[in-house]
Design an enzyme around this catalytic site. Structure first.
Site, PDB file in Angstrom:
ATOM      1  N   ASP A 240      21.474 -44.036 -43.831  1.00 57.24           N
ATOM      2  CA  ASP A 240      22.932 -44.552 -43.823  1.00 57.24           C
ATOM      3  C   ASP A 240      23.695 -44.534 -45.155  1.00 57.24           C
ATOM      4  O   ASP A 240      24.778 -44.731 -45.230  1.00 57.24           O
ATOM      5  CB  ASP A 240      22.970 -46.361 -43.148  1.00 57.24           C
ATOM      6  CG  ASP A 240      22.704 -46.262 -41.963  1.00 57.24           C
ATOM      7  OD1 ASP A 240      22.914 -45.152 -41.142  1.00 57.24           O
ATOM      8  OD2 ASP A 240      22.361 -47.371 -41.482  1.00 57.24           O
TER       9      ASP A 240
ATOM     10  N   ASP B 230      20.433 -39.085 -40.240  1.00 55.52           N
ATOM     11  CA  ASP B 230      20.983 -39.671 -39.486  1.00 55.52           C
ATOM     12  C   ASP B 230      21.751 -38.942 -38.887  1.00 55.52           C
ATOM     13  O   ASP B 230      22.916 -38.204 -39.002  1.00 55.52           O
ATOM     14  CB  ASP B 230      21.741 -40.548 -40.063  1.00 55.52           C
ATOM     15  CG  ASP B 230      22.408 -41.789 -39.129  1.00 55.52           C
ATOM     16  OD1 ASP B 230      22.156 -41.531 -37.977  1.00 55.52           O
ATOM     17  OD2 ASP B 230      22.964 -42.902 -39.427  1.00 55.52           O
TER      18      ASP B 230
ATOM     19  N   HIS C 183      28.102 -55.353 -39.411  1.00 52.01           N
ATOM     20  CA  HIS C 183      27.567 -54.311 -40.801  1.00 52.01           C
ATOM     21  C   HIS C 183      28.115 -54.597 -41.995  1.00 52.01           C
ATOM     22  O   HIS C 183      27.557 -54.374 -43.008  1.00 52.01           O
ATOM     23  CB  HIS C 183      27.987 -52.934 -40.307  1.00 52.01           C
ATOM     24  CG  HIS C 183      27.472 -52.396 -39.207  1.00 52.01           C
ATOM     25  ND1 HIS C 183      27.999 -51.050 -38.504  1.00 52.01           N
ATOM     26  CD2 HIS C 183      26.350 -52.777 -38.321  1.00 52.01           C
ATOM     27  CE1 HIS C 183      27.252 -51.008 -37.518  1.00 52.01           C
ATOM     28  NE2 HIS C 183      26.228 -51.960 -37.491  1.00 52.01           N
TER      29      HIS C 183
ATOM     30  N   LYS D 237      33.340 -42.787 -44.528  1.00 53.57           N
ATOM     31  CA  LYS D 237      33.849 -43.338 -45.636  1.00 53.57           C
ATOM     32  C   LYS D 237      33.780 -42.993 -46.938  1.00 53.57           C
ATOM     33  O   LYS D 237      34.668 -42.775 -48.046  1.00 53.57           O
ATOM     34  CB  LYS D 237      33.588 -44.945 -45.572  1.00 53.57           C
ATOM     35  CG  LYS D 237      34.083 -45.710 -44.186  1.00 53.57           C
ATOM     36  CD  LYS D 237      33.739 -47.109 -44.383  1.00 53.57           C
ATOM     37  CE  LYS D 237      32.397 -47.361 -44.115  1.00 53.57           C
ATOM     38  NZ  LYS D 237      31.721 -47.309 -42.492  1.00 53.57           N
TER      39      LYS D 237
ATOM     40  N   ARG E  19      30.834 -52.767 -48.833  1.00 54.72           N
ATOM     41  CA  ARG E  19      29.881 -53.221 -47.546  1.00 54.72           C
ATOM     42  C   ARG E  19      29.011 -54.126 -48.134  1.00 54.72           C
ATOM     43  O   ARG E  19      27.835 -54.072 -48.477  1.00 54.72           O
ATOM     44  CB  ARG E  19      29.100 -52.031 -47.227  1.00 54.72           C
ATOM     45  CG  ARG E  19      28.287 -52.005 -46.017  1.00 54.72           C
ATOM     46  CD  ARG E  19      27.369 -50.751 -45.545  1.00 54.72           C
ATOM     47  NE  ARG E  19      26.368 -51.002 -44.461  1.00 54.72           N
ATOM     48  CZ  ARG E  19      26.622 -50.479 -43.326  1.00 54.72           C
ATOM     49  NH1 ARG E  19      27.859 -49.974 -42.906  1.00 54.72           N
ATOM     50  NH2 ARG E  19      25.538 -50.622 -42.320  1.00 54.72           N
TER      51      ARG E  19
ATOM     52  N   ASP F  58      25.500 -40.666 -37.442  1.00 51.33           N
ATOM     53  CA  ASP F  58      25.856 -42.132 -38.078  1.00 51.33           C
ATOM     54  C   ASP F  58      27.195 -42.634 -37.544  1.00 51.33           C
ATOM     55  O   ASP F  58      28.290 -41.944 -37.601  1.00 51.33           O
ATOM     56  CB  ASP F  58      25.859 -41.761 -39.799  1.00 51.33           C
ATOM     57  CG  ASP F  58      26.076 -42.966 -40.648  1.00 51.33           C
ATOM     58  OD1 ASP F  58      25.650 -44.102 -39.915  1.00 51.33           O
ATOM     59  OD2 ASP F  58      26.849 -42.930 -41.470  1.00 51.33           O
TER      60      ASP F  58
ATOM     61  N   THR G  63      27.174 -44.402 -34.493  1.00 54.29           N
ATOM     62  CA  THR G  63      26.991 -44.359 -32.897  1.00 54.29           C
ATOM     63  C   THR G  63      28.283 -44.986 -32.452  1.00 54.29           C
ATOM     64  O   THR G  63      28.782 -44.576 -31.122  1.00 54.29           O
ATOM     65  CB  THR G  63      25.564 -44.639 -32.584  1.00 54.29           C
ATOM     66  OG1 THR G  63      24.941 -43.895 -33.177  1.00 54.29           O
ATOM     67  CG2 THR G  63      25.499 -44.272 -30.927  1.00 54.29           C
TER      68      THR G  63
ATOM     69  N   ASP H 215      22.690 -37.949 -30.669  1.00 52.68           N
ATOM     70  CA  ASP H 215      21.762 -38.465 -31.267  1.00 52.68           C
ATOM     71  C   ASP H 215      20.524 -37.512 -31.477  1.00 52.68           C
ATOM     72  O   ASP H 215      19.969 -37.080 -32.240  1.00 52.68           O
ATOM     73  CB  ASP H 215      21.390 -39.848 -31.457  1.00 52.68           C
ATOM     74  CG  ASP H 215      22.380 -41.000 -31.741  1.00 52.68           C
ATOM     75  OD1 ASP H 215      22.593 -41.287 -32.927  1.00 52.68           O
ATOM     76  OD2 ASP H 215      23.488 -40.882 -30.691  1.00 52.68           O
TER      77      ASP H 215
ATOM     78  N   GLU I  98      16.155 -41.187 -37.672  1.00 53.34           N
ATOM     79  CA  GLU I  98      16.388 -42.584 -37.257  1.00 53.34           C
ATOM     80  C   GLU I  98      15.805 -42.413 -36.058  1.00 53.34           C
ATOM     81  O   GLU I  98      15.408 -43.446 -35.567  1.00 53.34           O
ATOM     82  CB  GLU I  98      17.992 -42.679 -37.247  1.00 53.34           C
ATOM     83  CG  GLU I  98      18.221 -43.867 -36.675  1.00 53.34           C
ATOM     84  CD  GLU I  98      19.669 -44.307 -36.789  1.00 53.34           C
ATOM     85  OE1 GLU I  98      20.099 -45.569 -36.238  1.00 53.34           O
ATOM     86  OE2 GLU I  98      20.630 -43.528 -37.004  1.00 53.34           O
TER      87      GLU I  98
ATOM     88  N   SER J 221      30.847 -45.187 -40.133  1.00 51.31           N
ATOM     89  CA  SER J 221      29.726 -43.878 -40.640  1.00 51.31           C
ATOM     90  C   SER J 221      30.003 -43.726 -42.046  1.00 51.31           C
ATOM     91  O   SER J 221      30.898 -44.076 -42.744  1.00 51.31           O
ATOM     92  CB  SER J 221      30.100 -42.610 -39.676  1.00 51.31           C
ATOM     93  OG  SER J 221      31.251 -42.042 -40.190  1.00 51.31           O
TER      94      SER J 221
END
Length: 348
Positions: free
Chosen positions: A289, A133, A235, A262, A276, A136, A138, A45, A68, A259
């Site tokens: 994100d 990010d 999430h 998708k 989501r 993304d 992690t 990161d 981030e 991440s």
């Protein structure tokens, strides 16, 4: 405006950063720390953020960046900072012209820390702001799953350029969607510019590979659709999403991956829907994100809204304060999916 330079620099910056993340991914010691919200952060990161911000500052010195990560924990841990800088120094594109476009290597440790901390914009609706990010997903990165390096340019709060580097997705756009990361032929760069469509190309170690146009798959029979969701139950509400799939008549098992991979997967027709849904009322999604993936899906022929049917609003800071959840689908069926989402959430 064509945003040609912005796209080229974003693509090369993300590609260079994936050289570092790929190396860390295959190393057992990822230097994991825990942030204030208990989410993990790795040397990947920090290193990727430094490399990308350095490239952006070289090319667009007046632009703001919403990143981030920040470097205070590295200043308190000099040995970890030195470990990251050693990786950053090694992460160069094989093509000297491409590396030169990014400004070349970061000159020293202090410059690396300053680059990481330059991602401190509060965002907003005015001017040019990049959302970054560096890794993304992690947790996926740590467990050996899917992850993405994500970068988007917003102008006056509207996303104009989006790039996703997905080192563990197959290069082949026709490959069926899978959370599997095994085998060769992996690593893809997705990108889009507003009004110009979406593309994919293989990740390389040097100059950019040729791009191919991607489009979402037409879904004639929604019962045959494949939908993606997050791996982490924290999430996204797996239970609500299973009920939505059931009401739509979808019998295929969902594909769970981490991440913005998708977004890239459905944009090229490997999957069809991405849900989501909110797990709690006070949760605010982070702009980094979603910014790149949102544009790539819309430019590939999809619609992306929240669970109430509103477009994602990237203009009000570092979070999507005015949105709850994400519903991404081909344009022709998005309305039907959204109708069922509202039914299921309205019954709670």
């Amino acid at each position: 405006m064509s945003y040609t330079q912005e796209l080229d620099i974003a693509l090369l910056a993300v590609q260079r950063a994936t050289l570092l993340t790929h190396k860390v991914f295959h190393n057992n010691a990822k230097g994991t720390l825990s942030k204030d919200d208990h989410s993990p952060v790795t040397i990947g990161d920090f290193g990727a953020q430094a490399l990308i911000i350095s490239a952006l500052r070289h090319n667009f010195p007046n632009d703001e960046i919403v990143g981030e990560e920040e470097a205070s924990s590295l200043r308190d841990n000099p040995s970890l900072a030195e470990q990251i800088f050693a990786l950053v120094k090694e992460s160069k594109l094989d093509d000297s012209s491409a590396e030169g476009q990014l400004g070349g290597p970061i000159k020293d440790l202090d410059a690396m820390l300053a680059a990481i901390d330059a991602g401190n914009s509060s965002g907003g609706s005015k001017g040019r702001i990049w959302a970054l990010d560096p890794v993304d997903g992690t947790k996926g990165f740590l467990r050996g799953g899917q992850y993405a390096v994500c970068l988007a340019l917003m102008v006056d709060g509207d996303v104009k350029v989006g790039v996703l580097g997905c080192p563990n997705l197959p290069i082949d756009d026709a490959a069926p969607i899978s959370a599997d990361v095994g085998g060769e032929g992996k690593g893809v760069l997705f990108s889009a510019v507003q009004g110009q469509g979406a593309t994919s190309r293989p990740l390389t170690r040097g100059a950019l590979a040729l791009a191919k146009t991607i489009t979402m798959k037409e879904v004639d029979d929604i019962t045959q659709a494949t939908f993606c969701e997050s791996v982490e139950a924290g999430h996204s509400s797996h239970g609500d999403q299973a009920e939505i799939a059931k009401r739509l008549g979808i019998t295929r098992e969902s594909v769970r991956m981490d991440s913005q991979a998708k977004y890239g997967s459905i944009a090229r027709g490997a999957g069809d829907l991405y849900l989501r849904l909110p797990v709690r009322k006070d949760y605010e999604e982070k702009i980094w994100d979603h910014a790149a993936g949102d544009l790539i899906v819309r430019e590939a022929g999809g619609d992306v809204t929240d669970a109430e049917g509103k477009r994602l609003d990237f203009s009000i800071g570092r979070t999507l304060k005015r949105n709850k959840g994400v519903v991404a689908a081909p344009r022709a069926v998005h309305g039907k999916v959204l109708e069922v989402v509202k039914e299921v959430l309205g019954n709670k």
